[in-house]
Design a protein around this motif. Structure first.
Motif, short mmCIF file in Angstrom:
data_model
loop_
_atom_site.label_atom_id
_atom_site.label_comp_id
_atom_site.label_asym_id
_atom_site.label_seq_id
_atom_site.Cartn_x
_atom_site.Cartn_y
_atom_site.Cartn_z
N TYR A 226 0.81 -1.21 0.00
CA TYR A 226 0.00 0.00 0.00
C TYR A 226 0.85 1.27 0.00
N ARG A 227 2.05 1.19 -0.54
CA ARG A 227 2.91 2.37 -0.60
C ARG A 227 2.92 2.94 -2.01
N SER A 228 2.82 4.27 -2.03
CA SER A 228 2.94 4.97 -3.32
C SER A 228 3.30 6.42 -3.01
N ALA A 229 4.49 6.84 -3.46
CA ALA A 229 4.95 8.20 -3.16
C ALA A 229 6.04 8.59 -4.15
N PHE A 230 6.17 9.90 -4.33
CA PHE A 230 7.24 10.42 -5.18
C PHE A 230 7.57 11.85 -4.75
N SER A 231 8.79 12.27 -5.04
CA SER A 231 9.23 13.65 -4.81
C SER A 231 10.30 13.94 -5.85
N VAL A 232 10.02 14.94 -6.71
CA VAL A 232 10.91 15.24 -7.84
C VAL A 232 11.13 16.76 -7.94
N GLY A 233 12.19 17.13 -8.68
CA GLY A 233 12.52 18.55 -8.85
C GLY A 233 12.83 18.89 -10.30
N LEU A 234 12.82 20.17 -10.58
CA LEU A 234 13.06 20.67 -11.94
C LEU A 234 14.56 20.89 -12.15
N TYR B 69 11.27 28.40 -12.55
CA TYR B 69 12.72 28.48 -12.69
C TYR B 69 13.39 27.53 -11.69
N ALA B 70 14.60 27.08 -12.05
CA ALA B 70 15.43 26.27 -11.15
C ALA B 70 16.88 26.42 -11.56
N ASP B 71 17.78 26.39 -10.55
CA ASP B 71 19.23 26.36 -10.80
C ASP B 71 19.88 25.62 -9.65
N ASN B 72 21.19 25.80 -9.49
CA ASN B 72 21.89 25.02 -8.48
C ASN B 72 21.59 25.47 -7.04
N ILE B 73 20.95 26.63 -6.86
CA ILE B 73 20.62 27.08 -5.52
C ILE B 73 19.12 27.39 -5.36
N ASN B 74 18.34 27.22 -6.42
CA ASN B 74 16.90 27.45 -6.35
C ASN B 74 16.18 26.25 -6.97
N ASP B 75 15.31 25.63 -6.19
CA ASP B 75 14.60 24.44 -6.65
C ASP B 75 13.12 24.74 -6.87
N SER B 76 12.58 23.99 -7.83
CA SER B 76 11.13 23.92 -8.04
C SER B 76 10.76 22.44 -7.92
N THR B 77 9.87 22.10 -6.97
CA THR B 77 9.61 20.70 -6.67
C THR B 77 8.13 20.36 -6.81
N PHE B 78 7.91 19.04 -7.00
CA PHE B 78 6.57 18.48 -7.12
C PHE B 78 6.58 17.15 -6.36
N MET B 79 5.54 16.89 -5.54
CA MET B 79 5.50 15.67 -4.74
C MET B 79 4.07 15.19 -4.57
N GLY B 80 3.94 13.91 -4.18
CA GLY B 80 2.64 13.33 -3.87
C GLY B 80 2.81 11.99 -3.18
N PHE B 81 1.83 11.59 -2.36
CA PHE B 81 1.91 10.28 -1.68
C PHE B 81 0.51 9.82 -1.29
N PHE C 213 14.07 12.85 -6.12
CA PHE C 213 14.40 12.74 -4.70
C PHE C 213 13.91 11.40 -4.11
N TYR C 214 12.73 10.99 -4.54
CA TYR C 214 12.17 9.71 -4.10
C TYR C 214 11.15 9.25 -5.14
N ASN C 215 11.31 8.00 -5.61
CA ASN C 215 10.37 7.41 -6.56
C ASN C 215 10.54 5.89 -6.53
N GLU C 216 10.52 5.34 -5.30
CA GLU C 216 10.82 3.93 -5.11
C GLU C 216 9.87 3.02 -5.85
N GLN C 217 8.60 3.36 -5.92
CA GLN C 217 7.62 2.51 -6.61
C GLN C 217 7.54 2.81 -8.11
N SER C 218 8.27 3.85 -8.56
CA SER C 218 8.30 4.24 -9.98
C SER C 218 6.90 4.58 -10.50
N HIS C 219 6.08 5.18 -9.66
CA HIS C 219 4.75 5.59 -10.09
C HIS C 219 4.75 6.96 -10.77
#
Length: 242
Positions: free
Chosen positions: A107-115, A221-233, A132-138
Motif C-alpha cells: 500500500y505504498r505509493s509516493a514520489f518527490s521530484v525537482g526541476l 525556474y530552477a538552478d543550483n541554488i533554487n529548486d522547483s519541486t513536485f511531490m505526492g503520496f 528525490f524519491y520514486n521507489e515505486q516508480s509511479h
C-alpha cells in the motif's frame, strides 16, 4: 313436798338440752340438695381464667420432608453499586507469535521530484527530472505524470521558484485542471509559488503540473541554488478494493 331450788334448775337444764338435740335431728339439712331449706344461698359466679402455663420443652426434630417444587422466578432486582476495584492479578505468560501479515509495502505509493531546467511551453506537462524519491516508480520522469496504481486518497503539493516573468500553473487530474496558482514576478527578485490538494484517485488516473494560459506566464525556474519541486503520496488506500 317442796323440792330444793338447785334440783329444780338442774332438771330444767337437762330438759332444754334434750329438746335441742331432738330439734337439731329433725331439721338437719341434706348436703346434696342445692339449697338446705331456708338457709340455702344463690349459686356463685364462675371464677376467672387462670394465667397461661409456662412453655413446655422443645420436642425432637421430625423426619425431613420431601423437596418442594421450584417456585416462579421473581423480577430482576436493581443493579447494585460498583464495588471497589480488586488487586491486579499476576502477569500472564507471553502469547504465541501471530501470523505474519501482509506487507505494508503493498500500500505504498509516493514520489518527490525537482526541476532541472526551465519549464516547457504552456499547456503541456512540466517534466520534473531530478528524483528525490520514486521507489515505486509511479512517477514517470519522461512524461512528467504520476500514474495511480493503488486506488485511494492522495496528497499532492508543489513549490515553484518564480524568476524573470509571472507564473500561472495548474494541477491536472485526467485532463482537467483541479487547482490554479498565480504569482506576479517582481524585478530583481526571486519569488515562490506553491499549492497543495487532496485527491481521490482510481487506478489508471494521472496527475501532473503544467503552465496554464499564454506564453508570458511561464516563469517557473530552477538552478543550483533554487529548486522547483513536485511531490505526492498515498494517505490511505481503498481497502475494499485490495
Amino acid at each position: 313436798m317442796r323440792c330444793p331450788p338447785g334440783f329444780l334448775l338442774c332438771s330444767l337444764l337437762l330438759v332444754a338440752l334434750h329438746c335441742t338435740e331432738v330439734a337439731a335431728q329433725e331439721v338437719q339439712p341434706d348436703p346434696k340438695m342445692p339449697c338446705a331449706n331456708w338457709m340455702g344461698g344463690a349459686p356463685g359466679y364462675p371464677g376467672h381464667n387462670g394465667l397461661p402455663g409456662r412453655d413446655g420443652k422443645d420436642g425432637q426434630d421430625g423426619l425431613k420432608g420431601e423437596k418442594g417444587e421450584k417456585g416462579v422466578q421473581g423480577p430482576k432486582g436493581d443493579q447494585g453499586e460498583m464495588g471497589i476495584p480488586g488487586q491486579d492479578g499476576p502477569r500472564g505468560f507471553p502469547g504465541q507469535p501471530g501470523q505474519k501479515g501482509e506487507s505494508v509495502f503493498v500500500y505504498r505509493s509516493a514520489f518527490s521530484v525537482g526541476l532541472t531546467e526551465r519549464a516547457p511551453p504552456p499547456n503541456v506537462p512540466i517534466r520534473f527530472s531530478k528524483v528525490f524519491y520514486n521507489e515505486q516508480s509511479h512517477y514517470d520522469t519522461s512524461t512528467g505524470k504520476f500514474l495511480c496504481n493503488l486506488p485511494g486518497t492522495y496528497y499532492f503539493a508543489y513549490h515553484l521558484t518564480v524568476y524573470l516573468m509571472d507564473v500561472k500553473v495548474s494541477l491536472y487530474k485526467k485532463d482537467k485542471a483541479v487547482i490554479f496558482t498565480y504569482d506576479q514576478f517582481q524585478k530583481n527578485n526571486v519569488d515562490q509559488a506553491s499549492g497543495s490538494v487532496l485527491l481521490h484517485l482510481s487506478a489508471g488516473d494521472e496527475v501532473w503540473l503544467q503552465v496554464y494560459g499564454e506564453e508570458g506566464k511561464n516563469g517557473v525556474y530552477a538552478d543550483n541554488i533554487n529548486d522547483s519541486t513536485f511531490m505526492g503520496f498515498l494517505l490511505y488506500p481503498d481497502l475494499d478494493v485490495h
